[in-house]
Design a protein around this motif. Structure first.
Motif, short mmCIF file in Angstrom:
data_model
loop_
_atom_site.label_atom_id
_atom_site.label_comp_id
_atom_site.label_asym_id
_atom_site.label_seq_id
_atom_site.Cartn_x
_atom_site.Cartn_y
_atom_site.Cartn_z
N SER A 1 0.81 -1.19 0.17
CA SER A 1 -0.01 0.09 0.40
C SER A 1 1.03 1.28 0.00
CB SER A 1 -1.08 -0.01 1.21
OG SER A 1 -0.09 0.07 2.27
N SER A 2 2.18 1.08 0.53
CA SER A 2 2.93 2.43 0.49
C SER A 2 4.39 1.91 0.47
CB SER A 2 2.79 3.24 1.72
OG SER A 2 2.90 2.29 2.78
N ILE B 1 8.23 0.92 0.39
CA ILE B 1 9.18 0.18 -0.27
C ILE B 1 8.39 -1.03 -1.08
CG2 ILE B 1 11.37 -1.57 0.08
CD1 ILE B 1 11.88 -0.09 2.57
N ARG C 1 -3.04 -5.42 3.18
CA ARG C 1 -4.20 -5.82 4.01
C ARG C 1 -5.58 -5.10 3.77
NH1 ARG C 1 -1.99 -3.98 9.84
NH2 ARG C 1 -1.11 -1.92 9.35
N LYS D 1 -6.61 0.75 0.21
CA LYS D 1 -5.63 1.67 0.02
C LYS D 1 -4.76 1.64 -1.33
CE LYS D 1 -4.17 2.29 4.85
NZ LYS D 1 -3.09 1.99 5.99
N ASP E 1 -3.29 -9.96 4.82
CA ASP E 1 -2.73 -9.54 6.10
C ASP E 1 -1.84 -10.64 6.61
OD1 ASP E 1 -2.57 -8.89 8.90
OD2 ASP E 1 -4.79 -8.35 9.12
N ASN F 1 7.68 -8.04 2.45
CA ASN F 1 8.22 -6.64 2.66
C ASN F 1 7.29 -6.22 4.01
OD1 ASN F 1 8.91 -3.68 1.96
ND2 ASN F 1 6.71 -3.86 1.75
N TYR G 1 11.64 -3.08 17.97
CA TYR G 1 11.63 -3.36 16.42
C TYR G 1 13.10 -4.12 16.28
CZ TYR G 1 12.25 -1.86 11.58
OH TYR G 1 12.45 -2.10 10.26
N VAL H 1 15.07 4.85 5.29
CA VAL H 1 14.47 4.96 4.08
C VAL H 1 13.14 5.99 4.42
CG1 VAL H 1 13.51 3.91 2.00
CG2 VAL H 1 15.10 2.79 3.30
N THR I 1 9.95 7.03 3.99
CA THR I 1 8.62 6.35 3.64
C THR I 1 7.48 6.74 4.93
OG1 THR I 1 9.18 4.26 4.81
CG2 THR I 1 9.76 4.26 2.66
N LYS J 1 5.22 7.60 10.34
CA LYS J 1 4.29 6.83 11.22
C LYS J 1 4.91 7.06 12.75
CE LYS J 1 2.26 3.73 7.86
NZ LYS J 1 2.48 2.38 7.41
#
Ligand code: NDP
Ligand code: RET
Length: 317
Positions: free
Chosen positions: A15-16, A18, A41, A45, A67, A92, A157, A190, A192, A197
């Motif tokens: 959806s966005s 990479i 998912r 979008k 998803d 990804n 993360y 990167v 994005t 977010k």
């Protein structure tokens, strides 16, 4: 439907960012070598992807919902692929998580692991048996430089990407016996929605249970340095898509693929001193002592990427 000779590529999280760019780059391949199944998912979008794909949509690119956190969704998606035949799986989809661990709930941490680690495991479990039967396939995983080196305040993360690196490092050996390749892509920062977010989440944080010193180190020391690093070293989704294309087109694809050579010396520190002291102390100094001089540090890092450091740290002689 894929033409004979075309490779079927399934990509998660298109959806966005990479994932979107990899899908478009492969779908627009001049020689039309790929049939791209771009998944997301929430198909609501899809507009950004379709706009970027232009007339490739319906020809070399199709869409499916997926998803990675749902067993049913993963199964249904793969069942909807003709003969369940996927030549290249690109994992990804991923989410970030930033901040002092004291203020992050265990449920939030589990969500990150469910996406970044179990999401990849779910996909591989679903796709690998067919690849094994065919004795061919390529599994690509969007890891991160944080899959190789911990970064302060990105603890959970980082752990999710380390988990994935460990899983893949183990799987790669078995898969080779079935002529299936496994490659990790390890980008640094990167530009994005990942970055936006995380910054939006940080702006909303009120740091429950975190002492004042830790909040200060996070907000006044880490965040400005991190913004500097994004500015100085940030790559574009196009850079990562190009690197991914090189990896899947390589006759002997590399297992590890750092996309930003500026990170090579940072990762090399770890292997230069097996006690771990060199990396921990270097990161400490970079953050707490040289934070305000980050621009100069960037120049030093650039200089260190020359091959002499690699030779000194990697070669046994
Ligand atoms: N940006 C960076 O600095 C770096 C990113 N990476 C990695 O690259 C990958 C892509 O991130 P990037 O493009 O930057 O970030 P984006 O936030 O732009 O894209 C992430 C994608 O993952 C999707 N996604 C999240 N959760 C799920 C789920 N449960 N199922 C399916 N899709 C999901 C998002 O979909 P939705 O729109 O529905 O949320 C979105 O399409 C991630 O794995 C990330 O860890 C690695 C190194 C650096
Ligand atoms: C290198 C470095 C830093 C920051 C690194 C960052 C911010 C990396 C971001 C990587 C991303 C976003 C990966 C996504 O998967 C610090 C700790 C500021 C100081 C020490 C040196």
């Amino acid at each position: 439907m894929a033409n004979s000779g075309q490779k079927v590529v399934l990509i998660t999280g298109c959806s966005s960012g990479i994932g979107l760019r990899i899908a478009v780059t492969l779908a627009k391949d001049e020689k039309k070598r790929y049939h791209v199944i771009a998944t997301m998912r929430d198909l609501k979008k899809k507009d950004k992807l379709l706009e970027a794909a232009g007339d490739a949509y319906g020809k070399t690119l199709m869409l499916l919902p997926l998803d990675v956190c749902s067993d049913e969704s993963v199964k249904e998606c793969v069942n909807n692929v003709k003969d369940r035949h996927i030549d290249i799986l690109i994992n990804n989809a991923g989410v970030g998580l930033l901040g002092p661990v004291e203020s992050i709930s265990i449920d939030e941490m589990k969500r990150v692991f469910d996406t970044n680690f179990f999401g990849v495991v779910r996909m591989i479990k679903e796709v690998m048996p067919d690849m094994k039967k065919r004795r061919s396939g390529h599994i690509v995983v969007m890891s991160s430089v944080m899959g190789l080196q911990g970064v302060v305040f990105n603890d959970v993360y980082t752990a999710s990407k380390f988990a994935m690196e460990g899983f893949c490092e183990s799987m790669a050996v078995q898969l080779l016996k079935f002529n299936i390749r496994l490659s990790m892509i390890e980008p640094g920062p990167v530009h994005t929605e990942f970055e936006t977010k995380m910054m939006e989440d940080v702006a909303k944080m009120d740091f429950p249970g975190v002492d004042a010193d830790t909040v200060r180190y996070f907000k006044d020391v880490y965040l400005p340095s991190s913004i500097d690093i994004f500015e100085a070293m940030g790559q574009t989704p196009e850079d990562i898509a190009k690197c991914t294309k090189v990896v899947i087109e390589s006759e002997r694809p590399r297992f590890r693929n750092l996309t930003n050579s500026l990170y090579t010396p940072i990762v090399a520190l770890k292997y230069a001193d097996e006690t771990g002291g060199l990396s921990v102390n270097t990161f400490y100094n970079l953050l707490f002592n040289f934070g305000p001089l980050m621009h100069i540090t960037m120049s030093i890092l650039k200089c260190l990427t020359c091959s002499c450091l690699r030779r000194r740290t990697i070669s046994p002689n």
